[in-house]
Design a protein around this motif. Structure first.
Motif, PDB file in Angstrom:
ATOM      1  N   SER A 137      -0.281  13.373   4.949  1.00  0.00           N
ATOM      2  CA  SER A 137       0.865  13.915   3.884  1.00  0.00           C
ATOM      3  C   SER A 137       0.416  13.203   2.348  1.00  0.00           C
ATOM      4  CB  SER A 137       2.298  13.914   4.215  1.00  0.00           C
ATOM      5  OG  SER A 137       2.367  12.281   4.217  1.00  0.00           O
ATOM      6  N   CYS A 138      -0.151  12.464   2.454  1.00  0.00           N
ATOM      7  CA  CYS A 138      -0.600  11.362   1.221  1.00  0.00           C
ATOM      8  C   CYS A 138      -1.982  11.040   1.201  1.00  0.00           C
ATOM      9  CB  CYS A 138       0.286  10.353   0.983  1.00  0.00           C
ATOM     10  SG  CYS A 138       0.239   9.437  -0.786  1.00  0.00           S
ATOM     11  N   GLN A 139      -2.989  11.966   0.791  1.00  0.00           N
ATOM     12  CA  GLN A 139      -4.385  11.862   1.047  1.00  0.00           C
ATOM     13  C   GLN A 139      -4.609  10.730  -0.311  1.00  0.00           C
ATOM     14  OE1 GLN A 139      -5.765  15.711   0.737  1.00  0.00           O
ATOM     15  NE2 GLN A 139      -6.025  15.593   2.927  1.00  0.00           N
ATOM     16  N   ARG A 140      -5.764   9.945  -0.063  1.00  0.00           N
ATOM     17  CA  ARG A 140      -6.421   8.789  -0.667  1.00  0.00           C
ATOM     18  C   ARG A 140      -6.666   9.715  -2.214  1.00  0.00           C
ATOM     19  NH1 ARG A 140      -8.180   3.877   0.513  1.00  0.00           N
ATOM     20  NH2 ARG A 140      -9.890   4.236  -1.011  1.00  0.00           N
ATOM     21  N   GLY A 141      -6.237   8.885  -3.220  1.00  0.00           N
ATOM     22  CA  GLY A 141      -6.741   9.614  -4.683  1.00  0.00           C
ATOM     23  C   GLY A 141      -5.816  10.384  -4.913  1.00  0.00           C
ATOM     24  N   THR A 142      -4.714  10.932  -4.312  1.00  0.00           N
ATOM     25  CA  THR A 142      -3.879  12.032  -4.709  1.00  0.00           C
ATOM     26  C   THR A 142      -2.652  11.580  -5.395  1.00  0.00           C
ATOM     27  OG1 THR A 142      -4.181  13.462  -2.931  1.00  0.00           O
ATOM     28  CG2 THR A 142      -2.234  13.800  -4.060  1.00  0.00           C
ATOM     29  N   PRO A 143      -2.342  11.789  -6.795  1.00  0.00           N
ATOM     30  CA  PRO A 143      -1.299  11.294  -7.641  1.00  0.00           C
ATOM     31  C   PRO A 143      -0.081  11.552  -6.979  1.00  0.00           C
ATOM     32  CG  PRO A 143      -2.884  12.642  -9.008  1.00  0.00           C
ATOM     33  CD  PRO A 143      -3.322  12.880  -7.594  1.00  0.00           C
ATOM     34  N   VAL A 144       0.871  10.578  -7.003  1.00  0.00           N
ATOM     35  CA  VAL A 144       2.142  10.473  -6.494  1.00  0.00           C
ATOM     36  C   VAL A 144       3.093  11.385  -7.311  1.00  0.00           C
ATOM     37  CG1 VAL A 144       3.986   9.346  -5.692  1.00  0.00           C
ATOM     38  CG2 VAL A 144       1.776   8.486  -5.074  1.00  0.00           C
ATOM     39  N   GLY A 162      -2.864  -4.758  -9.200  1.00  0.00           N
ATOM     40  CA  GLY A 162      -3.301  -3.865  -7.772  1.00  0.00           C
ATOM     41  C   GLY A 162      -4.902  -3.157  -8.014  1.00  0.00           C
ATOM     42  N   VAL A 163      -4.943  -2.654  -6.941  1.00  0.00           N
ATOM     43  CA  VAL A 163      -6.315  -1.673  -6.700  1.00  0.00           C
ATOM     44  C   VAL A 163      -5.778  -0.110  -6.776  1.00  0.00           C
ATOM     45  CG1 VAL A 163      -8.452  -1.123  -5.294  1.00  0.00           C
ATOM     46  CG2 VAL A 163      -7.646  -3.575  -5.510  1.00  0.00           C
ATOM     47  N   PHE A 164      -6.095   0.500  -7.751  1.00  0.00           N
ATOM     48  CA  PHE A 164      -5.348   1.777  -7.912  1.00  0.00           C
ATOM     49  C   PHE A 164      -6.713   2.747  -7.605  1.00  0.00           C
ATOM     50  CE2 PHE A 164      -1.498   0.970  -9.857  1.00  0.00           C
ATOM     51  CZ  PHE A 164      -1.531  -0.158 -10.290  1.00  0.00           C
ATOM     52  N   ILE A 165      -6.717   3.531  -6.756  1.00  0.00           N
ATOM     53  CA  ILE A 165      -7.697   4.625  -6.421  1.00  0.00           C
ATOM     54  C   ILE A 165      -7.630   5.468  -7.428  1.00  0.00           C
ATOM     55  CG2 ILE A 165      -8.295   6.354  -4.507  1.00  0.00           C
ATOM     56  CD1 ILE A 165      -8.281   3.455  -3.734  1.00  0.00           C
ATOM     57  N   LYS A 166      -8.641   6.013  -7.830  1.00  0.00           N
ATOM     58  CA  LYS A 166      -8.837   7.204  -9.015  1.00  0.00           C
ATOM     59  C   LYS A 166      -8.331   8.492  -8.693  1.00  0.00           C
ATOM     60  CE  LYS A 166     -12.482   4.775 -11.841  1.00  0.00           C
ATOM     61  NZ  LYS A 166     -13.915   5.182 -12.268  1.00  0.00           N
ATOM     62  N   PRO A 167      -7.517   8.988  -9.388  1.00  0.00           N
ATOM     63  CA  PRO A 167      -6.983  10.436  -8.975  1.00  0.00           C
ATOM     64  C   PRO A 167      -8.170  11.289  -8.608  1.00  0.00           C
ATOM     65  CG  PRO A 167      -5.837   9.898 -11.177  1.00  0.00           C
ATOM     66  CD  PRO A 167      -6.908   8.673 -10.617  1.00  0.00           C
ATOM     67  N   SER A 168      -7.881  12.190  -7.581  1.00  0.00           N
ATOM     68  CA  SER A 168      -8.892  13.138  -6.955  1.00  0.00           C
ATOM     69  C   SER A 168      -9.264  14.207  -7.700  1.00  0.00           C
ATOM     70  CB  SER A 168      -8.625  13.317  -5.371  1.00  0.00           C
ATOM     71  OG  SER A 168      -8.350  12.167  -4.794  1.00  0.00           O
ATOM     72  N   VAL A 169     -10.319  14.754  -7.999  1.00  0.00           N
ATOM     73  CA  VAL A 169     -10.418  15.909  -8.506  1.00  0.00           C
ATOM     74  C   VAL A 169     -10.254  17.005  -7.296  1.00  0.00           C
ATOM     75  CG1 VAL A 169     -12.284  17.741  -9.638  1.00  0.00           C
ATOM     76  CG2 VAL A 169     -12.129  15.180 -10.111  1.00  0.00           C
ATOM     77  N   ARG A 222       0.899  -1.107  -0.053  1.00  0.00           N
ATOM     78  CA  ARG A 222      -0.073   0.017   0.090  1.00  0.00           C
ATOM     79  C   ARG A 222       1.018   1.400   0.023  1.00  0.00           C
ATOM     80  NH1 ARG A 222      -5.018   0.518   1.449  1.00  0.00           N
ATOM     81  NH2 ARG A 222      -5.192  -1.397   2.390  1.00  0.00           N
ATOM     82  N   ILE A 223       0.607   2.055  -0.833  1.00  0.00           N
ATOM     83  CA  ILE A 223       1.175   3.396  -0.808  1.00  0.00           C
ATOM     84  C   ILE A 223       0.642   4.509   0.163  1.00  0.00           C
ATOM     85  CG2 ILE A 223       2.032   5.497  -2.505  1.00  0.00           C
ATOM     86  CD1 ILE A 223       1.601   3.395  -4.801  1.00  0.00           C
ATOM     87  N   ARG A 224       1.677   5.021   0.967  1.00  0.00           N
ATOM     88  CA  ARG A 224       1.506   5.791   2.070  1.00  0.00           C
ATOM     89  C   ARG A 224       2.287   7.069   2.082  1.00  0.00           C
ATOM     90  NH1 ARG A 224       1.968   3.164   7.224  1.00  0.00           N
ATOM     91  NH2 ARG A 224       0.524   4.417   8.150  1.00  0.00           N
ATOM     92  N   GLY A 225       2.034   8.045   2.468  1.00  0.00           N
ATOM     93  CA  GLY A 225       2.846   9.186   2.700  1.00  0.00           C
ATOM     94  C   GLY A 225       3.882   9.020   3.752  1.00  0.00           C
ATOM     95  N   ARG A 226       5.010   9.910   3.851  1.00  0.00           N
ATOM     96  CA  ARG A 226       5.736   9.884   4.937  1.00  0.00           C
ATOM     97  C   ARG A 226       5.378  10.242   6.468  1.00  0.00           C
ATOM     98  NH1 ARG A 226      10.634  13.364   3.893  1.00  0.00           N
ATOM     99  NH2 ARG A 226      11.593  12.504   6.033  1.00  0.00           N
ATOM    100  N   ALA A 275      -9.403  17.196  -0.977  1.00  0.00           N
ATOM    101  CA  ALA A 275      -9.795  17.414   0.505  1.00  0.00           C
ATOM    102  C   ALA A 275     -10.919  16.628   0.872  1.00  0.00           C
ATOM    103  CB  ALA A 275     -10.079  18.889   0.439  1.00  0.00           C
ATOM    104  N   LYS A 276     -11.593  15.983  -0.389  1.00  0.00           N
ATOM    105  CA  LYS A 276     -12.766  15.271  -0.212  1.00  0.00           C
ATOM    106  C   LYS A 276     -12.581  13.956   0.141  1.00  0.00           C
ATOM    107  CE  LYS A 276     -15.768  18.216  -3.168  1.00  0.00           C
ATOM    108  NZ  LYS A 276     -16.667  18.372  -4.253  1.00  0.00           N
ATOM    109  N   HIS A 277     -11.447  13.406   0.156  1.00  0.00           N
ATOM    110  CA  HIS A 277     -11.198  12.135   0.426  1.00  0.00           C
ATOM    111  C   HIS A 277     -10.460  12.051   1.917  1.00  0.00           C
ATOM    112  CE1 HIS A 277     -11.503  10.313  -3.601  1.00  0.00           C
ATOM    113  NE2 HIS A 277     -11.337  11.478  -3.937  1.00  0.00           N
ATOM    114  N   ASP A 278     -10.728  10.938   2.353  1.00  0.00           N
ATOM    115  CA  ASP A 278     -10.233  10.651   3.520  1.00  0.00           C
ATOM    116  C   ASP A 278      -8.692  10.329   3.557  1.00  0.00           C
ATOM    117  OD1 ASP A 278     -12.784  10.361   4.795  1.00  0.00           O
ATOM    118  OD2 ASP A 278     -13.034   8.220   4.594  1.00  0.00           O
ATOM    119  N   GLU A 279      -8.112  10.929   4.794  1.00  0.00           N
ATOM    120  CA  GLU A 279      -6.742  10.516   4.855  1.00  0.00           C
ATOM    121  C   GLU A 279      -6.376   9.241   5.106  1.00  0.00           C
ATOM    122  OE1 GLU A 279      -5.159  13.494   7.547  1.00  0.00           O
ATOM    123  OE2 GLU A 279      -5.731  15.086   6.331  1.00  0.00           O
ATOM    124  N   LEU A 280      -5.030   8.808   4.886  1.00  0.00           N
ATOM    125  CA  LEU A 280      -4.754   7.392   5.137  1.00  0.00           C
ATOM    126  C   LEU A 280      -4.403   7.122   6.465  1.00  0.00           C
ATOM    127  CD1 LEU A 280      -2.087   6.609   2.393  1.00  0.00           C
ATOM    128  CD2 LEU A 280      -4.388   5.857   2.324  1.00  0.00           C
TER     129      LEU A 280
END
Length: 214
Positions: free
Chosen positions: A85-92, A199-206, A77-81, A209-214
């Motif tokens: 710092s890495c909200q769900r759906g935010t492109p890396v 894998g399961v890829f979360i779609k990029p967010s528009v 699973r990809i997470r922030g440091r 801020a509307k997505h839950d944080e990891l």
């Protein structure tokens, strides 16, 4: 005036090219919160871990490379440091610091100044509990564009020790016969390219801020 008319299509083409190569993420961008497998493009094995500890070095949970594409122990699973710092759906972004958490055991991809058991490079392990480890779990995504795209071959550079996540082909015997050693190398080369696979890829967010944080 005629010269200006001839220039207009060229200016329009340049504008369109600029839009196509801008900083907006493509639909194929890898995103925070996604769960995926990582393929080493040189040795054609996937990054893997399991509840088998190293018999030397740190004694922590071992990390290996496996050929099987359907092994459930190869999901990360990809997470922030840090949290938030890495909200769900935010492109890396290329150059972003991330953690890779092993889904089945909850430990983070980790490295430190222990020699790897086969090649005598730097040991890579899985460390922590329920996704919480320490500062040696942080890796920088190195890629060529603005964002990490699924089709890209990327490198992971360790923040604390500046090695690259690598495989050079050494194979283990019992009890993990045939699995490859994963280690850290100080130089960027063809042994440390990785590509996002199953894998399961979360779609990029528009609106991230509307997505839950990891």
């Amino acid at each position: 005036m005629r010269g200006g008319c001839r220039l207009f299509p060229l200016l329009l083409l340049a504008l369109l090219r600029g839009l196509c190569h801008g900083r907006e993420p493509a639909p194929g961008a890898v995103t925070c919160g996604s769960v995926l497998k990582l393929l080493n493009t040189r040795h054609n094995v996937r990054l893997h871990s399991h509840e088998v500890k190293y018999g030397s070095g740190s004694g922590q949970q071992s990390v290996t490379g496996v050929e099987a594409s359907d092994d459930a122990n190869s999901y990360w699973r990809i997470r922030g440091r840090s949290d938030g710092s890495c909200q769900r759906g935010t492109p890396v972004k290329c150059g972003q610091a991330i953690r890779l958490t092993h889904v089945n055991t909850g430990k983070n991809l980790h490295t430190h100044h222990f020699p790897s058991p086969l090649s005598n490079n730097q040991e890579v392990s899985a460390f922590g509990d329920d996704g919480e480890g320490d500062d040696l779990d942080i890796w920088i995504v190195q890629c060529s564009g603005a964002y990490w795209e699924r089709e890209d071959a990327v490198r992971f550079k360790h923040v604390g020790t500046e090695v690259f996540l690598s495989i050079t082909g050494e194979q283990y015997g019992h009890p993990i016969r045939g699995q490859r050693e994963v280690h850290g190398m100080p130089t960027a080369n063809h042994h440390n390219y990785w590509k996002a696979m199953e894998g399961v890829f979360i779609k990029p967010s528009v609106d991230p801020a509307k997505h839950d944080e990891l």
